[in-house]
Design a protein around this motif. Structure first.
Motif, PDB file in Angstrom:
ATOM      1  N   VAL A  83      28.919 -21.576  46.801  1.00 43.30           N
ATOM      2  CA  VAL A  83      29.202 -21.602  48.236  1.00 43.30           C
ATOM      3  C   VAL A  83      30.692 -21.385  48.529  1.00 43.30           C
ATOM      4  O   VAL A  83      31.066 -20.490  49.301  1.00 43.30           O
ATOM      5  N   PHE A  84      31.557 -22.190  47.953  1.00 46.03           N
ATOM      6  CA  PHE A  84      32.983 -22.086  48.265  1.00 46.03           C
ATOM      7  C   PHE A  84      33.573 -20.737  47.864  1.00 46.03           C
ATOM      8  O   PHE A  84      34.270 -20.090  48.669  1.00 46.03           O
ATOM      9  N   PRO A  85      33.322 -20.254  46.633  1.00 43.47           N
ATOM     10  CA  PRO A  85      33.896 -18.940  46.310  1.00 43.47           C
ATOM     11  C   PRO A  85      33.377 -17.810  47.191  1.00 43.47           C
ATOM     12  O   PRO A  85      34.077 -16.819  47.406  1.00 43.47           O
ATOM     13  N   THR A  86      32.167 -17.969  47.743  1.00 44.25           N
ATOM     14  CA  THR A  86      31.675 -16.944  48.665  1.00 44.25           C
ATOM     15  C   THR A  86      32.480 -16.942  49.951  1.00 44.25           C
ATOM     16  O   THR A  86      32.716 -15.880  50.555  1.00 44.25           O
ATOM     17  N   PHE A  87      32.929 -18.121  50.398  1.00 43.05           N
ATOM     18  CA  PHE A  87      33.839 -18.154  51.548  1.00 43.05           C
ATOM     19  C   PHE A  87      35.094 -17.345  51.255  1.00 43.05           C
ATOM     20  O   PHE A  87      35.568 -16.578  52.108  1.00 43.05           O
ATOM     21  N   LEU A  88      35.649 -17.520  50.068  1.00 46.25           N
ATOM     22  CA  LEU A  88      36.840 -16.763  49.710  1.00 46.25           C
ATOM     23  C   LEU A  88      36.534 -15.271  49.661  1.00 46.25           C
ATOM     24  O   LEU A  88      37.343 -14.437  50.090  1.00 46.25           O
TER      25      LEU A  88
END
Length: 368
Positions: free
Chosen positions: A53-58
């Motif tokens: 989830v978080f790396p997809t935000f990046l």
């Protein structure tokens, strides 16, 4: 606050909205003790869907950066640096204030800033956005590729040279202890250790650059099956490299290892390829407005969801938090603990979506 939206990219908006919906769900379960395995982060080494989830935000930050580069490219160097530095700093500040919130204790004395966590999710996004913007400004596509390779191998060398891959002995923790100090670090793993630490922000920049390169590729090749095939092939190659590298450098979100970066970039490229194929080429529209609403006010809704979760934890009802009371009275009364915990998270996400939908209906788009 602009009253009209900037030019959008539908597939990217959907990916951003989908990611935000998943982030709210995994961040606000009814009970942290009752989580289905895919909705929990890997304890240390390893990978779960939640770890994407978080790396997809990046990744989508990088995609949006590519879409905005035409406007940014028109600025001279000084104006460009002011613009991206201001935006990155404001995102960082939002994250810091989020950890400091509600700013006062129960007896209305100020929360000590000396124990407020400094690094975090939005802080990392702000830093990565700034450096990725500078890298592509100075080096373009080749600069982004060169930095990405150097950062991944350089970070591997730093982890190997100055520590190990354990929670207590890694180089990320050592640097944060020396620079930030234990009171300003995350303590949820039992000892001071920040999963969004200073050193591990270096490879996270690569996730932003990967999103930039992916959208640049689509801009160059168009929304065609050949472009989709290129994204899918690149994603598969990243996954093969990641799981091969995992034998030497474990895939680890909290350390944000180089193998983890390749793993998450690989999955993001595959997901983006599917969305471009389905949405841009296939014309799929069913259900997309749900994710579009999230994708158009992402930062504001993320802040709202985080502040709301804190308020639910602070307000007391019947001797327990409002969060716990709602989980017990509204969900646990008819469902088993795991399903009740999931239903609470989904209901909270839908409540946040209603705000996003209302803003979108009024064409209110809040951005920094």
């Amino acid at each position: 606050m602009p009253s009209s939206p900037p030019s959008r990219n539908l597939a990217l908006d959907v990916l951003r909205g989908l990611t935000l919906a998943l982030m709210i769900i995994v961040n606000t379960p009814g009970s942290w003790s009752n989580l289905y395995a895919p909705l929990a982060h890997a304890a240390w080494h390893g990978f779960t869907p939640t770890d994407l989830v978080f790396p997809t935000f990046l990744f989508v930050v990088g995609g949006a950066l590519r879409l905005n580069m035409k406007k940014l490219a028109a600025l001279d160097n000084a104006a460009f640096l002011r613009t991206v530095a201001r935006r990155g700093a404001l995102i960082f500040l939002c994250g810091f204030l989020l950890y400091w919130f509600p700013f006062f204790t129960a007896d209305f004395t100020p929360e000590p800033i000396g124990t407020t966590r400094i690094m975090g999710v939005l802080q990392r996004i702000g830093i990565c956005y700034f450096f990725a913007a500078v890298i592509v400004r100075l080096g373009g596509i080749r600069g982004a590729l060169g930095f990405g390779i150097a950062a991944l191998f350089g970070y591997w060398w730093l982890l190997w040279q100055f520590g190990d891959y354990t929670l207590a002995g890694n180089a990320v923790r050592a640097l944060d202890l020396a620079v930030l100090g234990a009171p300003h670090m995350y303590g949820g793993d039992g000892i001071p250790f920040d999963p969004e630490g200073i050193l591990s922000t270096l490879p996270a920049i690569v996730n932003v650059l990967a999103g930039y390169l992916a959208v640049a590729w689509l801009g160059h090749r168009g929304r065609t099956m050949a472009a989709v095939g290129g994204l899918a092939a690149a994603g598969a190659a990243c996954l093969l490299l990641a799981y091969g590298w995992d034998t030497l450098l474990p895939i680890n979100k909290k350390l944000w290892t180089s193998s983890y970066v390749l793993c998450t970039v690989g999955w993001d490229l595959l997901v983006l390829a599917v969305l471009v194929w389905a949405v841009d080429i296939g014309g799929l529209r069913a259900g997309l407005p749900f994710f579009e609403a999230f994708g158009k006010n992402t930062l504001f809704i993320y802040l709202l969801s985080s502040v709301g979760a804190t308020v639910l934890a602070l307000v007391r009802v019947g001797g327990k938090s409002l969060h716990g009371w709602l989980y017990e009275k509204v969900f646990l009364s008819w469902a088993d603990p795991y399903f009740a915990s999931l239903c609470f998270a989904v209901a909270y996400m839908l409540a946040c979506w209603l705000v996003a939908w209302a803003l979108d209906r009024r064409r209110i788009y809040i951005k920094l």
